[in-house]
Design a protein around this motif. Structure first.
Motif, mmCIF file in Angstrom:
data_model
loop_
_atom_site.group_PDB
_atom_site.id
_atom_site.type_symbol
_atom_site.label_atom_id
_atom_site.label_comp_id
_atom_site.label_asym_id
_atom_site.label_seq_id
_atom_site.Cartn_x
_atom_site.Cartn_y
_atom_site.Cartn_z
ATOM 1 N N GLN A 50 2.023 1.859 -3.454
ATOM 2 C CA GLN A 50 0.924 2.396 -4.260
ATOM 3 C C GLN A 50 0.740 3.896 -3.985
ATOM 4 O O GLN A 50 0.594 4.689 -4.921
ATOM 5 C CB GLN A 50 -0.359 1.634 -3.939
ATOM 6 C CG GLN A 50 -1.556 2.093 -4.737
ATOM 7 C CD GLN A 50 -2.822 1.326 -4.354
ATOM 8 O OE1 GLN A 50 -2.968 0.872 -3.217
ATOM 9 N NE2 GLN A 50 -3.725 1.180 -5.298
ATOM 10 N N LEU A 51 0.765 4.277 -2.728
ATOM 11 C CA LEU A 51 0.627 5.692 -2.364
ATOM 12 C C LEU A 51 1.776 6.516 -2.942
ATOM 13 O O LEU A 51 1.583 7.623 -3.440
ATOM 14 C CB LEU A 51 0.594 5.847 -0.841
ATOM 15 C CG LEU A 51 -0.649 5.290 -0.149
ATOM 16 C CD1 LEU A 51 -0.417 5.221 1.356
ATOM 17 C CD2 LEU A 51 -1.877 6.113 -0.482
ATOM 18 N N TRP A 52 2.978 5.987 -2.872
ATOM 19 C CA TRP A 52 4.175 6.654 -3.395
ATOM 20 C C TRP A 52 4.055 6.868 -4.902
ATOM 21 O O TRP A 52 4.330 7.948 -5.413
ATOM 22 C CB TRP A 52 5.397 5.821 -3.037
ATOM 23 C CG TRP A 52 6.681 6.296 -3.615
ATOM 24 C CD1 TRP A 52 7.417 7.366 -3.209
ATOM 25 C CD2 TRP A 52 7.414 5.693 -4.688
ATOM 26 N NE1 TRP A 52 8.565 7.469 -3.965
ATOM 27 C CE2 TRP A 52 8.583 6.450 -4.880
ATOM 28 C CE3 TRP A 52 7.189 4.579 -5.495
ATOM 29 C CZ2 TRP A 52 9.521 6.134 -5.860
ATOM 30 C CZ3 TRP A 52 8.134 4.267 -6.455
ATOM 31 C CH2 TRP A 52 9.276 5.046 -6.629
ATOM 32 N N LYS A 53 3.614 5.828 -5.618
ATOM 33 C CA LYS A 53 3.426 5.934 -7.068
ATOM 34 C C LYS A 53 2.377 6.994 -7.395
ATOM 35 O O LYS A 53 2.582 7.809 -8.290
ATOM 36 C CB LYS A 53 3.005 4.588 -7.669
ATOM 37 C CG LYS A 53 4.050 3.498 -7.598
ATOM 38 C CD LYS A 53 5.056 3.609 -8.681
ATOM 39 C CE LYS A 53 4.491 3.025 -9.957
ATOM 40 N NZ LYS A 53 5.446 3.016 -11.039
ATOM 41 N N GLU A 54 1.253 6.976 -6.670
ATOM 42 C CA GLU A 54 0.175 7.935 -6.907
ATOM 43 C C GLU A 54 0.621 9.371 -6.638
ATOM 44 O O GLU A 54 0.085 10.308 -7.235
ATOM 45 C CB GLU A 54 -1.032 7.597 -6.038
ATOM 46 C CG GLU A 54 -1.746 6.331 -6.458
ATOM 47 C CD GLU A 54 -2.831 5.896 -5.497
ATOM 48 O OE1 GLU A 54 -3.062 6.590 -4.473
ATOM 49 O OE2 GLU A 54 -3.445 4.850 -5.749
ATOM 50 N N ALA A 55 1.579 9.549 -5.752
ATOM 51 C CA ALA A 55 2.071 10.879 -5.402
ATOM 52 C C ALA A 55 3.171 11.368 -6.344
ATOM 53 O O ALA A 55 3.727 12.445 -6.142
ATOM 54 C CB ALA A 55 2.576 10.885 -3.961
ATOM 55 N N GLY A 56 3.498 10.578 -7.356
ATOM 56 C CA GLY A 56 4.507 10.990 -8.326
ATOM 57 C C GLY A 56 5.918 10.548 -7.980
ATOM 58 O O GLY A 56 6.880 11.126 -8.465
ATOM 59 N N GLN A 57 6.049 9.562 -7.121
ATOM 60 C CA GLN A 57 7.330 8.963 -6.748
ATOM 61 C C GLN A 57 8.320 9.962 -6.143
ATOM 62 O O GLN A 57 9.472 10.031 -6.534
ATOM 63 C CB GLN A 57 7.953 8.240 -7.946
ATOM 64 C CG GLN A 57 7.040 7.214 -8.551
ATOM 65 C CD GLN A 57 7.588 6.604 -9.819
ATOM 66 O OE1 GLN A 57 8.612 7.026 -10.344
ATOM 67 N NE2 GLN A 57 6.911 5.608 -10.332
ATOM 68 N N ARG A 85 0.835 -1.204 0.000
ATOM 69 C CA ARG A 85 0.000 0.000 0.000
ATOM 70 C C ARG A 85 0.872 1.257 0.000
ATOM 71 O O ARG A 85 0.568 2.226 -0.702
ATOM 72 C CB ARG A 85 -0.933 -0.008 1.219
ATOM 73 C CG ARG A 85 -1.792 1.229 1.325
ATOM 74 C CD ARG A 85 -2.715 1.388 0.124
ATOM 75 N NE ARG A 85 -3.503 2.606 0.262
ATOM 76 C CZ ARG A 85 -3.851 3.408 -0.736
ATOM 77 N NH1 ARG A 85 -3.544 3.109 -1.980
ATOM 78 N NH2 ARG A 85 -4.532 4.496 -0.518
#
Length: 53
Positions: free
Chosen positions: A15-22, A12
């Motif tokens: 996933q949050l990191w990816k959604e935030a633009g890494q 999770r």
């Protein structure tokens, strides 16, 4: 309530990191947010005072 497995938290958080633009250097923030979400803890929105509307 059952404690989420560490791997669920890691997935999770990723996933949050990816959604935030890494973004760099925010791994702990995303891990802790994922842990709260999966444990049903307080809302992740820090602007909220935590009181029901």
């Amino acid at each position: 309530m059952a404690t989420p497995r560490q791997m669920d938290i890691v997935r999770r958080a990723y996933q949050l990191w990816k959604e935030a633009g890494q973004p760099q250097g925010r791994d702990e923030e995303f891990y802790l947010q994922a842990e709260r979400e999966l444990q049903g803890g307080p809302d992740k929105d820090k602007s909220s005072d935590g009181k029901p509307e």
